[in-house]
Design an enzyme around this catalytic site. Structure first.
Site, PDB file in Angstrom:
ATOM      1  N   SER A 111       0.650  -1.356   0.097  1.00  0.00           N
ATOM      2  CA  SER A 111       0.117  -0.094  -0.031  1.00  0.00           C
ATOM      3  C   SER A 111       0.953   1.182   0.028  1.00  0.00           C
ATOM      4  O   SER A 111       1.482   1.534  -1.013  1.00  0.00           O
ATOM      5  CB  SER A 111      -1.258  -0.083   1.205  1.00  0.00           C
ATOM      6  OG  SER A 111      -2.046   0.762   1.042  1.00  0.00           O
ATOM      7  N   HIS A 143      -8.141  -5.209  -0.248  1.00  0.00           N
ATOM      8  CA  HIS A 143      -6.720  -4.458  -0.174  1.00  0.00           C
ATOM      9  C   HIS A 143      -5.833  -5.284   0.613  1.00  0.00           C
ATOM     10  O   HIS A 143      -4.834  -4.908   0.392  1.00  0.00           O
ATOM     11  CB  HIS A 143      -7.050  -3.213   0.825  1.00  0.00           C
ATOM     12  CG  HIS A 143      -5.885  -2.080   0.898  1.00  0.00           C
ATOM     13  ND1 HIS A 143      -5.312  -1.644  -0.386  1.00  0.00           N
ATOM     14  CD2 HIS A 143      -5.228  -1.701   1.899  1.00  0.00           C
ATOM     15  CE1 HIS A 143      -4.236  -1.082  -0.048  1.00  0.00           C
ATOM     16  NE2 HIS A 143      -4.192  -1.056   1.262  1.00  0.00           N
TER      17      HIS A 143
END
Length: 719
Positions: A576, A691
């Site tokens: 991320s 995610h």
């Protein structure tokens, strides 16, 4: 006190526990005519586009064929699956009315069970679990790809907990639906509260009333894709008739509902306006009044709860309350009389509760029935303190913990006397600890056996010196007697953003797939994180972000200078925001590493703010729409700084089609540059995972096995 704040990019760390939580609707990428003219790979931003998915499947096929052909892959996948689905895990949970509720996944219950048992049974080695919801069965019965993302249960003083809102995500997205569930009958409530899929926040006011922020139709979400209108929804009425109670603007990150329960049981309705990612105004919605009342606290501060009538607040900026003689510093924990504010609507005298020293940082406060606990970082390790107000101010007392690793408060609630803590370090598996409020004693409730062979391993902490002279700590886990000849295969992990701390943690996957094989593991505590409080984070914001990258480079260079490893044997990993870090490292120092795992990354920093939740992060990175900030972003953006003539190490890009927080187009487009340049790379995109790039433990085991196979090939076999 329960507030909902929008999600930030999260690091992918193998040892991370998954708590019960609310998450929130995927947006289509915003159109940008200029970008369409200049970016030939814009088609890869079409998440479910036929051409884009055809390219993704082709890359998956090639990378899987290569990595899964390595004999280590099958061994690694089996080891990871064994660890991730083992029954030898601590079933962390939430206590409600003497029952412990836990979400559990294993090789049989892939989507998971929501289950419960009594506190007495929970303390035994073999608790008698009662299934509340079987999510595999629910998904099969309804023909949906449900992923459980948390439960929000109604709490009323003196009454048992019965009704909950269960959050379900399609394939692991941040977007969810909420469905009302009855804990007594273990069924979804017929004609109960049900929400449409959206990035949303919900708070219970009473059994028949919710505050809800959601996507109300065209023009009702922010540029980040989050809602900015909160409504009050009464049972038995359609959602379309819910009454608006507060709104923000499209320029906000989002607006979220909140409730605050006073110690006498009264519930205050409220909302949080996130003007930016790091600034929030908190609002009280007095019953029977049309105008909301703003809490008189700084925009950069976080309410932490109410204890003995004191409203606890942690500060992320200096604060000198108007008309008062005391000034407070960034990082302080302060308090004031909540009832005095509610009566006068003016800020009462503010007192200092705790001031961290230069090596400390406040992590958070948890309030139980009869105690308030403070979690802090102390030179990156963890401590837990008990707080108590008195006539001469606040006092603190340290709880006795097993060591100087990572400790946290995993459960405390103002309705419950039960308090659970957790402890772990790099070589010590998780322990669940119970804290007795009356005696102050900490005892072990559950502890795990080692899940990898830690014999002959040791942990050291060193400090690298960054480009500007700042000392940057890092931990290294390695074999005792490691030869300092530069030959040790070494994996360096970093994140460096959003005030997220990287603390010592036990990772059985890393232990089995890396440390047992003879590799060394390094955790870098670079600026941008929260290891030393808000100032450590703020030092790497926007135009100062190069400091974060300089810190990481300094750690890599220090490892080489100490002859722990060499560029041929040094690999790096991050997810991320850490994926952005990896992309920058590819460009800025391709000579320093031989393997780079780029997980669910941000990479196109000229368009990140137009994709999914990207607009919410402009206060972290800067905005491409602000000339000065754009000029800086152009110097660090991995996608724009790719140079086909450079000798890059072969990277491994990992992302997810269903990630509706960080757009998969980032990884796709960067990998396409490598493909067009004829440079070697590997690419894997999980079609279902959110995610975390993995919707269940089976997919998580596959992803980690692929990553460590790649790392082993590159770093153990390097000449």
């Amino acid at each position: 006190m329960r507030f909902f704040i929008p999600l930030l990019p999260l690091a992918i760390v193998a040892c991370t526990q998954t708590p019960e939580m609310e998450t929130a609707l995927p947006d289509a990428p915003a159109e940008s005519p200029k970008a369409a003219e200049t970016d030939p790979n814009l088609w890869l931003e079409e998440v479910e586009g036929e051409k884009a998915l055809e390219w993704v499947r082709a890359q998956n096929e090639g990378s899987l064929a290569e990595l899964q052909a390595d004999p280590r892959y099958a061994k690694y996948e089996a080891a990871a699956l064994d660890v991730l689905t083992s029954d030898a895990r601590i079933p962390y949970g939430t206590v409600r009315d003497g029952m412990v509720y836990n979400f559990w996944q294993d090789d049989v219950n892939v989507r998971g069970l929501w289950r419960r048992t009594t506190l007495e049974s929970y303390a035994t080695d073999a608790p008698d679990w009662e299934t509340v919801v079987d999510f595999d069965k629910l998904a099969a019965d309804e023909g949906r790809n449900w992923v459980y993302t948390g439960a929000n249960c109604l709490r009323e003083k003196g009454k048992p907990v019965r009704h909950c809102l269960v959050s379900l995500s399609d394939g692991g997205k941040d977007a969810v639906i909420n469905r009302e569930f009855d804990l007594e009958t273990k069924t979804f409530v017929e004609d109960g509260f049900v929400t449409p899929e959206a990035k949303q926040g919900i708070s219970w006011v009473d059994p028949d009333t919710l505050l809800i922020a959601s996507d109300w139709g065209e023009g009702t979400v922010t540029a980040s894709g989050y809602p900015f209108i909160v409504k009050r929804w009464k049972r038995g009425t359609p959602l379309s008739e819910a009454e608006e109670v507060i709104r923000g603007t499209k320029d906000h990150v989002g607006v979220w509902p909140s409730v605050m329960e006073l110690e006498d049981g009264r519930v205050l309705q409220g909302a949080v306006k996130s003007e930016t990612f790091f600034t929030h105004s908190f609002w009280w919605l007095p019953e029977g009044e049309a105008e909301p009342v703003r809490w008189p606290i700084p925009l950069k501060s976080s309410p932490e709860g109410i204890y003995k009538g004191q409203f606890l607040l942690s500060l992320e900026e200096d604060w000198a309350p108007e008309g008062q003689h005391t000034a407070f510093r960034t990082g302080d924990l302060v308090a004031f009389d909540v009832k005095a504010f509610l009566e006068t609507r003016a800020l009462p005298e503010v007192s200092l509760v705790f001031r961290p020293n230069a090596a400390q940082a406040v992590n958070g406060v948890a309030v139980a029935k009869g105690a308030a606990l403070l979690s802090i970082n102390d030179n990156v390790a963890s401590r837990v303190l008990r707080l108590e107000p008195g006539a001469d101010g606040w006092t603190t007392g340290a709880l006795e913990l097993p060591g100087t690793g990572q400790a946290g408060i995993v459960f405390a609630d103002e309705h419950e006397e039960t308090v659970f803590l957790t402890y772990q370090d790099f070589l010590t598996p998780d322990s669940l600890l119970g804290y007795d409020i009356a005696s102050g004693e900490v005892s072990t409730v559950k502890s795990l056996p080692g899940k990898f062979d830690a014999s002959g391993l040791e942990v050291e902490q060193f400090f690298a010196v960054s480009k500007d002279g700042t000392k940057v700590p890092y931990f290294i886990v390695h074999k005792t007697g490691m030869k300092l000849d530069g030959s040790t295969p070494t994996l360096l992990y970093g994140y460096g953003g959003f005030q997220v701390s990287m603390n010592p943690g036990y990772s059985p996957v890393t232990g089995r797939l890396w440390l047992e094989q003879g590799g060394a593991y390094v955790l870098a505590n670079i600026r941008g994180g929260g290891e030393f409080g808000p100032a450590w984070h703020q030092a790497g914001l926007k135009l100062n972000r190069q400091r974060v990258y300089d810190d990481f480079i300094a750690v890599g260079e220090d490892l080489i200078a100490r002859k722990v490893t060499s560029p041929a044997h040094l690999g790096i990993m991050g997810g991320s925001n850490g994926g952005l870090l990896m992309g920058v490292m590819l460009n800025q120092r391709p000579d320093l590493w031989n393997a780079v795992v780029v997980q669910v990354p941000l990479l196109d920093m000229m368009r990140y703010h137009l994709l999914l939740a990207g607009a919410s992060w402009v206060d972290e990175y800067g905005s491409p729409d602000v000339p000065e900030e754009r000029a800086f972003l152009e110097t660090i953006s991995p996608y724009q700084n790719f140079d086909a003539s450079r000798p890059y190490p072969e990277p491994f890009f990992v992302t997810s089609t269903k990630d509706d927080r960080v757009h998969p187009g980032h990884a796709r487009k960067m990998a396409k540059l490598f493909e067009d340049a004829g440079l070697p790379f590997l690419y894997y995109e999980n079609i279902d995972g959110g995610h975390s790039a993995a919707a269940n433990q089976t997919e998580r085991a596959k992803r980690t096995a692929l990553e460590f196979t790649y790392l082993s090939e590159r770093l153990f076999e390097a000449k």
